[in-house]
Write a protein that holds these residues in place. Sequence first.
Motif, PDB file in Angstrom:
ATOM      1  N   VAL A  96     -33.791 -14.872   8.954  1.00  0.00           N
ATOM      2  CA  VAL A  96     -32.586 -14.876   8.129  1.00  0.00           C
ATOM      3  C   VAL A  96     -31.735 -13.670   8.488  1.00  0.00           C
ATOM      4  N   ARG A  97     -30.472 -13.895   8.756  1.00  0.00           N
ATOM      5  CA  ARG A  97     -29.584 -12.811   9.142  1.00  0.00           C
ATOM      6  C   ARG A  97     -29.507 -11.759   8.027  1.00  0.00           C
ATOM      7  N   GLY A  98     -29.691 -10.519   8.417  1.00  0.00           N
ATOM      8  CA  GLY A  98     -29.657  -9.425   7.446  1.00  0.00           C
ATOM      9  C   GLY A  98     -31.031  -8.932   7.051  1.00  0.00           C
ATOM     10  N   VAL A  99     -32.070  -9.661   7.452  1.00  0.00           N
ATOM     11  CA  VAL A  99     -33.443  -9.259   7.129  1.00  0.00           C
ATOM     12  C   VAL A  99     -34.054  -8.567   8.341  1.00  0.00           C
ATOM     13  N   GLY A 100     -34.375  -7.297   8.179  1.00  0.00           N
ATOM     14  CA  GLY A 100     -35.030  -6.534   9.232  1.00  0.00           C
ATOM     15  C   GLY A 100     -36.478  -6.264   8.878  1.00  0.00           C
ATOM     16  N   GLU A 101     -37.088  -5.342   9.624  1.00  0.00           N
ATOM     17  CA  GLU A 101     -38.496  -5.024   9.420  1.00  0.00           C
ATOM     18  C   GLU A 101     -38.761  -4.529   7.999  1.00  0.00           C
ATOM     19  N   ALA A 102     -37.893  -3.645   7.500  1.00  0.00           N
ATOM     20  CA  ALA A 102     -38.127  -3.049   6.183  1.00  0.00           C
ATOM     21  C   ALA A 102     -38.104  -4.097   5.079  1.00  0.00           C
TER      22      ALA A 102
END
Length: 249
Positions: A96-102
């Motif tokens: 999902v765009r905007g979801v990174g590792e953190a």
Amino acid sequence: MDRRPALEDASPQPDLWAAPARASAPKPHYLGHRERLRERADTAGFTGLPDYELLELLLFRSVPRGDVKPLAKQLIARFGSLGAVLAAGPEALKQVRGVGEAVARDLTLVHEAALRAAREQVARRPVISSWSALLAYVKAALAHEPREQVRVLFLDKKNQLIVDEVVGRGTVDHAPLYPRELMRRALELSASSLIIVHNHPSGDPTPSSADVEITRQIVEAGRTLRIAVHDHLVVGRDGIASFKALGLL
């Protein structure tokens, strides 16, 4: 006649060559939203907040600045519910765009913490006498799994949980389960009984004919070894089906 030079006007004169002053940029519409949402949660509690706002509060910890409301709504729309978002797993979340590792790590952490808390309620006392806690646990563990998964709860003579193991992972509509292997594992653990649990990713927990047949084989295999099968639970988003309650066991 006073010949002293006249005093100059102390007020600053405009610089005719200076660039015209720019109008201040409009403030973002979401400015102060985090503080307002936190205040609402502190004052009225979390119960009255919609799912996307609960998710926002979680995202505040992973995304320290900016507006996360669109991301919260996008995640719920993508996976279907708050529970499904938390259960999605890091790899699915990061698509999902905007979801990174953190963000992926923190959301998965919340799900794991909730799962362990639910498991504790099952492990503390005989499973048969804490059926509602068991149903809450298996629902948290499997209701939103995108692939079929088979878990077995191995129980001792007092019907207390020895271990909860994943014994099969499969596709969207099938997971392998082998009666002989299941009984071998029960003997290794000195289990006296067991409960089979698997999910239907379609959401409908109605047992299939294949579910009924494999359960029959497991019951027969257990009977010769004096290992009882207390129930087979089928978990879906729409509920939980019990073979025992349905008269199939």
